[in-house]
Design a protein around this motif. Structure first.
Motif, PDB file in Angstrom:
ATOM      1  N   VAL A 169      21.797 -38.165 -65.296  1.00  0.00           N
ATOM      2  CA  VAL A 169      22.757 -38.489 -66.524  1.00  0.00           C
ATOM      3  C   VAL A 169      21.910 -38.388 -67.846  1.00  0.00           C
ATOM      4  CG1 VAL A 169      23.732 -40.591 -67.609  1.00  0.00           C
ATOM      5  CG2 VAL A 169      24.141 -39.967 -65.415  1.00  0.00           C
ATOM      6  N   GLU A 170      20.733 -38.897 -67.631  1.00  0.00           N
ATOM      7  CA  GLU A 170      19.913 -38.508 -68.974  1.00  0.00           C
ATOM      8  C   GLU A 170      19.621 -37.193 -69.010  1.00  0.00           C
ATOM      9  OE1 GLU A 170      18.820 -40.885 -71.069  1.00  0.00           O
ATOM     10  OE2 GLU A 170      20.140 -42.164 -69.922  1.00  0.00           O
TER      11      GLU A 170
ATOM     12  N   LEU B   7      21.563 -34.684 -68.652  1.00  0.00           N
ATOM     13  CA  LEU B   7      22.834 -34.048 -69.017  1.00  0.00           C
ATOM     14  C   LEU B   7      23.002 -34.561 -70.649  1.00  0.00           C
ATOM     15  CD1 LEU B   7      25.142 -34.513 -66.075  1.00  0.00           C
ATOM     16  CD2 LEU B   7      24.357 -32.425 -66.999  1.00  0.00           C
ATOM     17  N   ARG B   8      22.888 -35.833 -70.885  1.00  0.00           N
ATOM     18  CA  ARG B   8      23.035 -36.509 -72.069  1.00  0.00           C
ATOM     19  C   ARG B   8      21.699 -35.723 -73.124  1.00  0.00           C
ATOM     20  NH1 ARG B   8      22.905 -42.931 -71.102  1.00  0.00           N
ATOM     21  NH2 ARG B   8      25.209 -43.162 -70.782  1.00  0.00           N
ATOM     22  N   ALA B   9      20.785 -35.340 -72.599  1.00  0.00           N
ATOM     23  CA  ALA B   9      19.691 -34.476 -73.552  1.00  0.00           C
ATOM     24  C   ALA B   9      20.141 -33.065 -73.741  1.00  0.00           C
ATOM     25  CB  ALA B   9      18.235 -34.373 -72.734  1.00  0.00           C
TER      26      ALA B   9
ATOM     27  N   ASP C  59      23.333 -32.343 -74.230  1.00  0.00           N
ATOM     28  CA  ASP C  59      24.739 -32.540 -74.880  1.00  0.00           C
ATOM     29  C   ASP C  59      25.658 -32.065 -73.771  1.00  0.00           C
ATOM     30  OD1 ASP C  59      26.121 -33.634 -76.571  1.00  0.00           O
ATOM     31  OD2 ASP C  59      26.171 -31.823 -77.999  1.00  0.00           O
ATOM     32  N   THR C  60      25.683 -31.993 -72.505  1.00  0.00           N
ATOM     33  CA  THR C  60      26.468 -31.495 -71.549  1.00  0.00           C
ATOM     34  C   THR C  60      27.580 -32.479 -71.181  1.00  0.00           C
ATOM     35  OG1 THR C  60      24.902 -29.918 -70.547  1.00  0.00           O
ATOM     36  CG2 THR C  60      26.952 -30.602 -69.337  1.00  0.00           C
TER      37      THR C  60
END
Length: 66
Positions: free
Chosen positions: A15-16, A18-20, A22-23
């Protein structure tokens, strides 16, 4: 006792990442089952924005979003 799925470190890391990037993503959680199923309440899966399961498992062919 908390479900083993609640604090899965590899899910949190994914999750982190993907957040990094911006997905878009979603985390799906089984909250209830009926009949015979391998999925149990608390099971989680990480899905891409297009619905592809990246990590985890929600059950067999009869999985239905409601």
């Amino acid at each position: 006792m908390m479900s083993k799925y609640v604090f899965d470190p590899s899910l949190a890391e994914a999750v982190e990442a993907l957040r990094a990037q911006d997905t878009p993503f979603a985390i799906a959680t089984v909250i209830r089952t009926a009949g015979l199923t391998a999925a149990k309440p608390g099971a989680k899966a990480l899905l891409r924005g297009d619905g592809t399961i990246m990590q985890g498992w929600l059950g067999g062919a009869a999985s239905v979003a409601r």
